[in-house]
Design a protein around this motif. Structure first.
Motif, PDB file in Angstrom:
ATOM      1  N   VAL B  23      46.619 -45.578  53.051  1.00  0.00           N
ATOM      2  CA  VAL B  23      45.792 -45.111  54.167  1.00  0.00           C
ATOM      3  C   VAL B  23      46.340 -45.631  55.493  1.00  0.00           C
ATOM      4  O   VAL B  23      46.375 -44.910  56.498  1.00  0.00           O
ATOM      5  CB  VAL B  23      44.328 -45.532  53.960  1.00  0.00           C
ATOM      6  CG1 VAL B  23      43.518 -45.392  55.246  1.00  0.00           C
ATOM      7  CG2 VAL B  23      43.694 -44.690  52.862  1.00  0.00           C
ATOM      8  N   ASP B  36      45.762 -52.209  61.100  1.00  0.00           N
ATOM      9  CA  ASP B  36      46.522 -53.009  60.152  1.00  0.00           C
ATOM     10  C   ASP B  36      45.556 -53.530  59.091  1.00  0.00           C
ATOM     11  O   ASP B  36      44.336 -53.517  59.284  1.00  0.00           O
ATOM     12  CB  ASP B  36      47.185 -54.177  60.893  1.00  0.00           C
ATOM     13  CG  ASP B  36      48.311 -54.783  60.061  1.00  0.00           C
ATOM     14  OD1 ASP B  36      48.740 -54.138  59.077  1.00  0.00           O
ATOM     15  OD2 ASP B  36      48.751 -55.884  60.396  1.00  0.00           O
ATOM     16  N   ASN B  37      46.130 -53.987  57.994  1.00  0.00           N
ATOM     17  CA  ASN B  37      45.347 -54.668  56.967  1.00  0.00           C
ATOM     18  C   ASN B  37      44.160 -53.816  56.494  1.00  0.00           C
ATOM     19  O   ASN B  37      43.024 -54.261  56.504  1.00  0.00           O
ATOM     20  CB  ASN B  37      44.860 -56.014  57.526  1.00  0.00           C
ATOM     21  CG  ASN B  37      44.598 -57.021  56.422  1.00  0.00           C
ATOM     22  OD1 ASN B  37      44.802 -56.711  55.236  1.00  0.00           O
ATOM     23  ND2 ASN B  37      44.144 -58.193  56.791  1.00  0.00           N
ATOM     24  N   VAL B  38      44.448 -52.592  56.096  1.00  0.00           N
ATOM     25  CA  VAL B  38      43.400 -51.682  55.620  1.00  0.00           C
ATOM     26  C   VAL B  38      43.098 -52.006  54.160  1.00  0.00           C
ATOM     27  O   VAL B  38      44.012 -52.131  53.347  1.00  0.00           O
ATOM     28  CB  VAL B  38      43.864 -50.211  55.726  1.00  0.00           C
ATOM     29  CG1 VAL B  38      42.757 -49.272  55.279  1.00  0.00           C
ATOM     30  CG2 VAL B  38      44.306 -49.881  57.142  1.00  0.00           C
ATOM     31  N   ARG B  39      41.836 -52.174  53.864  1.00  0.00           N
ATOM     32  CA  ARG B  39      41.428 -52.405  52.470  1.00  0.00           C
ATOM     33  C   ARG B  39      40.285 -51.467  52.118  1.00  0.00           C
ATOM     34  O   ARG B  39      39.385 -51.237  52.918  1.00  0.00           O
ATOM     35  CB  ARG B  39      41.021 -53.866  52.249  1.00  0.00           C
ATOM     36  CG  ARG B  39      42.216 -54.803  52.398  1.00  0.00           C
ATOM     37  CD  ARG B  39      41.870 -56.230  52.082  1.00  0.00           C
ATOM     38  NE  ARG B  39      41.859 -56.501  50.648  1.00  0.00           N
ATOM     39  CZ  ARG B  39      42.947 -56.696  49.912  1.00  0.00           C
ATOM     40  NH1 ARG B  39      44.141 -56.633  50.454  1.00  0.00           N
ATOM     41  NH2 ARG B  39      42.853 -56.957  48.622  1.00  0.00           N
ATOM     42  N   ILE B  40      40.369 -50.932  50.920  1.00  0.00           N
ATOM     43  CA  ILE B  40      39.406 -49.903  50.529  1.00  0.00           C
ATOM     44  C   ILE B  40      38.661 -50.320  49.280  1.00  0.00           C
ATOM     45  O   ILE B  40      39.271 -50.728  48.288  1.00  0.00           O
ATOM     46  CB  ILE B  40      40.130 -48.560  50.312  1.00  0.00           C
ATOM     47  CG1 ILE B  40      40.781 -48.163  51.639  1.00  0.00           C
ATOM     48  CG2 ILE B  40      39.169 -47.473  49.818  1.00  0.00           C
ATOM     49  CD1 ILE B  40      41.397 -46.811  51.642  1.00  0.00           C
TER      50      ILE B  40
END
Lengths: 83, 83
Positions: B23, B36-40
């Protein structure tokens, strides 16, 4: 400035959520039968580099509309906080 | 009494999140390169019928541990509010 966004993307209220229904059945089968109306969506966290809170919120709104949520079937909400 | 639980299930911090990475790349390709640092993870809402706030929280905690989260790889947090 760095901001952290917490985004929720959920199926719209009018739309059936078969995944939620399956989870509700699963919970009932496990003996947890006091739950109802289970709905499942996505929770997304991300960091944004922006000049102001407003600019960060605009970036997140664009990201939601362009990629993270399908606005035909989903609705999104988010909270942006400075870190 | 009826309560609504808002549950977040996220991949643990130490664990790679390939979906989040994809993503992030997608957002960069769309020109949103300040993220930045996308977490799902998952966002789950459900209604619980319980006698007290504490009882409702216990039900939700059990539901998370038994079904909603894989505690080897994921962590969960929730907020329970009376409706």
């Amino acid at each position: 400035m760095k901001f952290v966004a917490e985004i929720n993307v959920m199926p719209q209220k009018e739309i059936l959520d078969p995944q939620g229904k399956a989870v509700k059945l699963g919970l009932h089968n496990l003996g947890i039968d006091s739950v109802d109306n289970v709905r499942i969506g996505k929770h997304i966290t991300l960091e944004v580099e922006a000049e102001s809170q407003k600019a960060a919120e605009e970036q997140v709104e664009i990201a939601c509309k362009k990629l993270l949520a399908n606005i035909i079937m989903e609705e999104f909400s988010f909270v942006v906080t400075a870190v």
